[in-house]
Design a protein around this motif. Structure first.
Motif, mmCIF file in Angstrom:
data_model
loop_
_atom_site.group_PDB
_atom_site.id
_atom_site.type_symbol
_atom_site.label_atom_id
_atom_site.label_comp_id
_atom_site.label_asym_id
_atom_site.label_seq_id
_atom_site.Cartn_x
_atom_site.Cartn_y
_atom_site.Cartn_z
ATOM 1 N N LEU A 28 0.821 -1.210 0.000
ATOM 2 C CA LEU A 28 0.000 0.000 0.000
ATOM 3 C C LEU A 28 0.856 1.261 0.000
ATOM 4 N N PHE A 29 1.973 1.230 0.710
ATOM 5 C CA PHE A 29 2.881 2.375 0.721
ATOM 6 C C PHE A 29 3.550 2.605 -0.635
ATOM 7 N N LEU A 30 3.896 1.531 -1.330
ATOM 8 C CA LEU A 30 4.734 1.655 -2.530
ATOM 9 C C LEU A 30 4.010 1.447 -3.857
ATOM 10 N N ARG A 31 2.757 1.045 -3.826
ATOM 11 C CA ARG A 31 2.068 0.653 -5.061
ATOM 12 C C ARG A 31 2.052 1.735 -6.133
ATOM 13 N N GLN A 32 2.043 2.996 -5.757
ATOM 14 C CA GLN A 32 2.005 4.066 -6.760
ATOM 15 C C GLN A 32 3.397 4.475 -7.227
ATOM 16 N N ARG A 33 4.425 3.996 -6.559
ATOM 17 C CA ARG A 33 5.793 4.399 -6.903
ATOM 18 C C ARG A 33 6.639 3.249 -7.432
ATOM 19 N N VAL A 34 6.181 2.009 -7.214
ATOM 20 C CA VAL A 34 6.899 0.822 -7.691
ATOM 21 C C VAL A 34 5.891 -0.017 -8.484
ATOM 22 N N LYS A 35 6.041 -0.026 -9.805
ATOM 23 C CA LYS A 35 5.047 -0.673 -10.675
ATOM 24 C C LYS A 35 4.893 -2.163 -10.400
ATOM 25 N N TRP A 36 5.959 -2.801 -9.982
ATOM 26 C CA TRP A 36 5.944 -4.247 -9.770
ATOM 27 C C TRP A 36 5.702 -4.629 -8.303
#
Length: 190
Positions: free
Chosen positions: A125-133
């Motif tokens: 949830l923290f990284l989903r918009q910044r890390v595509k994979w």
């Protein structure tokens, strides 16, 4: 109804555990260890500090640590309260199954499933918009939880409940972070 569910749980465990092949024992015994996943945890930390300003990354990291403590406590309290024997300690089936690990504490619910799914959910949830994979992070808890059946220490219901508790806890800590921490961590400039 309850007896049928427990019978299904026991029978499903025996079936799935019996699918184990000796050539894969080292793989599953390695997968089930927390230490095996240290590089993944370091990746999570590195991604926080690469994708967010330092203060925000630190707050996100501390939120993950808070979640880890919370999930360890709730899992421990539940295990003691329910006091369900692990398959490897259940006399009626422990001669029918493959046992690669022999913990002596209780089984319900799986701490491996709850901790791995909670941490992964929060990190995702923290990284989903910044890390595509970022969705690939879920490979870890799936393998980690499955390994517990393979090594003979958890019934399927232990893992399913641990998974649900973990996913909900990860989401809860994300909502907590967004509501109470996020604005403060973003508004203060280093």
């Amino acid at each position: 109804m309850w007896e049928r569910l427990l019978k299904w749980d026991r029978d499903t465990f025996i079936y799935l555990n019996g699918l184990g092949i000796e050539q894969y024992d080292v793989f599953w015994s390695t997968v089930t260890q927390f230490t095996t996943w240290i590089p993944l945890f370091l990746l999570f930390i590195a991604l926080f500090f690469l994708k967010f300003p330092k203060r925000e990354a630190l707050y996100r990291f501390l939120t993950v640590l808070g979640l880890a403590v919370f999930i360890a406590l709730i899992t421990h309290i539940t295990k003691i309260s329910v006091a369900r024997l692990r398959p490897n300690n259940t006399e009626e089936i422990n001669t029918l199954i493959r046992i690669l690990k022999t913990p002596t504490d209780y089984s319900f619910f799986s701490g491996h499933a709850s901790s791995s799914f909670s941490i992964t959910m929060l990190v995702f949830l923290f990284l989903r918009q910044r890390v595509k994979w970022a969705i690939l992070f879920f490979i870890w808890p799936l393998l980690f939880a499955m390994s517990r059946i393979y090594v003979g220490v958890h019934f399927p219901i232990d893992i399913l409940v641990g998974m649900v508790v973990g996913l909900l806890s990860g989401w809860l800590f994300y909502a907590f972070y967004e509501r109470f921490i996020a604005l403060g961590s973003r508004s203060v400039h280093p």
